[in-house]
Motif scaffolding. Structure first.
Motif, PDB file in Angstrom:
ATOM      1  N   GLY A 408       0.824  -1.203   0.000  1.00 27.08           N
ATOM      2  CA  GLY A 408       0.000   0.000   0.000  1.00 27.08           C
ATOM      3  C   GLY A 408       0.853   1.246   0.000  1.00 27.08           C
ATOM      4  O   GLY A 408       2.006   1.231  -0.457  1.00 27.08           O
ATOM      5  N   GLN A 409       0.311   2.353   0.520  1.00 25.05           N
ATOM      6  CA  GLN A 409       1.008   3.636   0.574  1.00 25.05           C
ATOM      7  C   GLN A 409       1.225   4.070   2.021  1.00 25.05           C
ATOM      8  O   GLN A 409       0.439   3.724   2.908  1.00 25.05           O
ATOM      9  N   LEU A 410       2.282   4.833   2.203  1.00 24.76           N
ATOM     10  CA  LEU A 410       2.560   5.454   3.493  1.00 24.76           C
ATOM     11  C   LEU A 410       2.442   6.962   3.306  1.00 24.76           C
ATOM     12  O   LEU A 410       3.181   7.553   2.525  1.00 24.76           O
ATOM     13  N   ARG A 548      -3.146  10.040  -3.548  1.00 22.59           N
ATOM     14  CA  ARG A 548      -3.621   8.677  -3.334  1.00 22.59           C
ATOM     15  C   ARG A 548      -3.564   7.874  -4.628  1.00 22.59           C
ATOM     16  O   ARG A 548      -3.979   8.350  -5.686  1.00 22.59           O
ATOM     17  N   LEU A 549      -3.027   6.666  -4.555  1.00 24.06           N
ATOM     18  CA  LEU A 549      -2.946   5.767  -5.696  1.00 24.06           C
ATOM     19  C   LEU A 549      -3.622   4.454  -5.364  1.00 24.06           C
ATOM     20  O   LEU A 549      -3.534   3.967  -4.227  1.00 24.06           O
ATOM     21  N   GLU A 552      -3.868  -0.751  -8.542  1.00 17.44           N
ATOM     22  CA  GLU A 552      -3.717  -0.897  -9.987  1.00 17.44           C
ATOM     23  C   GLU A 552      -2.789   0.189 -10.540  1.00 17.44           C
ATOM     24  O   GLU A 552      -1.950  -0.073 -11.401  1.00 17.44           O
ATOM     25  N   GLN A 553      -2.915   1.394 -10.030  1.00 17.57           N
ATOM     26  CA  GLN A 553      -2.038   2.479 -10.461  1.00 17.57           C
ATOM     27  C   GLN A 553      -0.594   2.222 -10.016  1.00 17.57           C
ATOM     28  O   GLN A 553       0.359   2.472 -10.763  1.00 17.57           O
ATOM     29  N   ILE A 554      -0.441   1.723  -8.803  1.00 17.98           N
ATOM     30  CA  ILE A 554       0.905   1.399  -8.311  1.00 17.98           C
ATOM     31  C   ILE A 554       1.538   0.324  -9.192  1.00 17.98           C
ATOM     32  O   ILE A 554       2.726   0.396  -9.544  1.00 17.98           O
TER      33      ILE A 554
END
Length: 593
Positions: A408-410, A548-549, A552-554
């Motif tokens: 995920g994202q941080l 925010r991504l 799928e975008q990542i």
């Protein structure tokens, strides 16, 4: 009476000493070069008071007989050149025959030497350039030169010497540089009767380099081994993350001679292009071997600079070798297999053409999620604007960025992924900058220009100097899809921008490019100036922090990072990713010891 006079020999020697002998380190350099030319395998350097009171160099080289010893202290007496062809194909470190008489003219000097065919050695005392005593003495094969009270008779020069610690630091650096180039020779350095360093003979030249640079850097050095038609380049260069704030960690040797050559240094930095931040310098040890008649080493009094017969060819060869070495070395360490050939590692996709678009407000760029065909995407389904290449070749047989498992994202800034070895963290802005930069730059390789026309062309007013800069690079910018035309005076009109920058305003982009070039100029040529422009374009066209991504975008970012030639750094030189092995995490949590 004539106004022009012939200078006395002692005075001319002092003038020569001013060119050759700048400080104690200069004396050490000249004497070490003579010792190595004599075939020495063990050299002892003894220094007292930073070289002010004593410099003694002892070697086990071939030495000299009585007659040669006396000739060696005469100006222009040398055993290394005899005619013009020798002068322009010098194979030795010393050659001009001025070191000993120049040093002897500004010190209290003693030479003791013996060759293997002589029963006794020869001892010569010289005081300020005058021979005071010549005797025969017992001595081993080799030479010992002792210099006391350097510059005692030239107080104007002596007062410019720095502190003992500073002068000793220069001496130590000089010995270290020479020791690095001759790992087959033992060097021992003493100061005030205390051993500072001992470099024994080693079998692997890397061991000598690491001994000088520091053992902590060994695992971050990448080997270079490249050869051309008549040149060989070997050595080691550091990973960009090991860069330093000065050029002290850069060692350049041409045919075994340490030099400070601007051309070679420029080639080294250009090979690191896009990998180092401003003000950073790589750690590098480079050995360049070329035919002796292709390099002139007699262009500097201290022989610290050289001139190449084919500078451009040497420069470009070094750039290519450094760049290719870094391209291979910077691949993720969790990728166990070797990269495929370079032809499979560049971005060869073509962005889709679109019709005219209206100028939009400054917003985040878009990434296309294309599962079938780029041309089949509906404009309403756009998410970002990183088009997918038509056919994608894997860079590794076993693993790559696309094989990472997304966590995920941080803080909507860093992408967290899992590899088989541990945690991988990516900076989403730096990653996208690298992707956009390489997609823009690949246009120069002959691919079609892809632009998006502005429905309403945008005008930009510049100063006279800024307008001149922009005019100079307009043809190059056209290749990347940035269509700008003069509109009279210092005004320009922007008619199209690269499709990758479709949602960016043109004016801030153009102004920033022009201001950057006004600051840096075109000292490195138009090509480097255009690269600066592309870096700015990539920055303007990249996703930002706090954005925010979706997974799928990542995944699309990871896929396209695999296609980059240099996936480990953004165009500014910042890292795009870093990893933390699972063992490191387990140790941090005391799961293992």
């Amino acid at each position: 009476m004539s106004k022009i006079k012939i200078l006395p020999e002692i005075l001319s020697n002092k003038i020569a000493a001013g060119e050759v002998v700048e400080r104690p380190a200069s004396v050490v350099k000249e004497l070490l070069e003579n010792a190595l030319d004599a075939g020495s395998k063990k050299i002892i350097i003894e220094i007292e008071q930073g070289g002010r009171s004593l410099i003694r160099i002892s070697d086990n080289g071939t030495g000299m007989n009585y007659d040669d010893a006396l000739l060696s202290i005469e100006r222009y007496a040398t055993s290394k050149i005899f005619n013009d062809s020798d002068l322009f194909a010098i194979k030795t470190l010393g050659f001009r025959g001025e070191a000993l008489p120049s040093i002897a003219s500004v010190s209290r000097f003693q030479l003791i030497t013996r060759d293997e065919n002589s029963q006794t050695g020869t001892s010569i005392f010289i005081d300020g350039g005058k021979i005071t005593k010549v005797t025969k003495t017992g001595a081993p094969t080799g030479t010992m030169v002792t210099i006391r009270q350097l510059f005692y008779n030239t107080p104007a020069r002596r007062k410019f010497l720095k502190t003992i610690n500073t002068e000793m630091s220069h001496v130590a650096d000089t010995v270290a540089r020479i020791a690095m180039s001759r790992y087959d020779v033992t060097f021992k350095l003493l100061h005030n009767n205390k051993q500072l360093k001992n470099w024994p003979v080693v079998q692997n030249p890397l061991d000598r380099a690491v001994d000088v640079l520091g053992s902590n850097i060994k695992n971050d050095l990448h080997k270079i081994a490249d050869s051309g038609a008549d040149s060989i380049l070997t050595g080691w260069i550091s990973a960009p993350g090991i860069a330093r704030s000065t050029a002290r960690g850069t060692y350049l040797f041409v045919n075994g001679r340490f030099v400070r050559d601007r051309m070679v240094q420029h080639a080294l930095f250009k090979g690191y292009a896009g990998r180092l931040m401003k003000g950073q310098f790589p750690v590098a040890v480079l050995f360049l071997k070329i035919p002796f008649d292709q390099v002139d080493i007699n262009v500097h009094p201290a022989k610290a600079e050289v001139k190449f017969a084919e500078q451009t060819r040497i420069h470009d060869a070094i750039v290519k070798s450094v760049s290719q070495t870094l391209n291979l070395a910077e691949r993720p360490r969790w990728a166990e297999a070797s990269p495929l050939s370079a032809k499979d590692s560049h971005i060869s996709g073509i962005e889709p053409e679109y019709g005219y678009i209206k100028k939009k407000e400054h917003s985040s760029p878009k990434i296309f999620i294309d599962k079938e065909n780029v041309s089949s995407i509906n404009r309403k389904d756009e998410i970002f604007s990183i088009p997918q290449k038509a056919e994608q070749s894997p860079l590794w047989a076993k693993s790559s960025f696309r094989d990472l498992r997304i966590i995920g994202q941080l803080h909507n800034t860093f992408i967290l992924c899992e590899s088989d070895e541990g945690l991988v963290i990516l900076d989403q802005h730096a990653v996208h900058e690298r992707i956009v930069f390489e997609k823009l730059k690949v246009r120069a390789k002959g691919l079609p220009t892809v632009s998006q026309k502005l429905l309403i062309p945008e005008t930009i007013d510049l100063s006279y100097s800024e307008a001149a800069i922009l005019t100079r690079i307009l043809p190059e910018l056209q290749k990347f899809g940035l269509e700008i035309e003069p509109f009279g005076g210092n005004t320009f009109v922007v008619k199209a921008i690269p499709s990758l920058l479709a949602d960016r305003e043109a004016q801030p982009l153009i102004i920033e490019m022009v201001e950057k070039l006004a600051e840096t100029g075109f000292t490195s040529g138009v090509s480097d100036a255009v690269d600066e422009c592309l870096i700015i374009m990539a920055c303007h066209g990249s996703i930002r922090a706090k954005q925010r991504l979706s997974d799928e975008q990542i995944q699309r970012l990871l896929d396209q990072l695999d296609e980059c030639e240099n996936p480990s750094c953004c165009p500014h030189g910042r890292p795009t990713w870093l990893s933390r092995p699972i063992k490191t995490l387990e140790k941090s949590f005391k799961r293992i010891l």
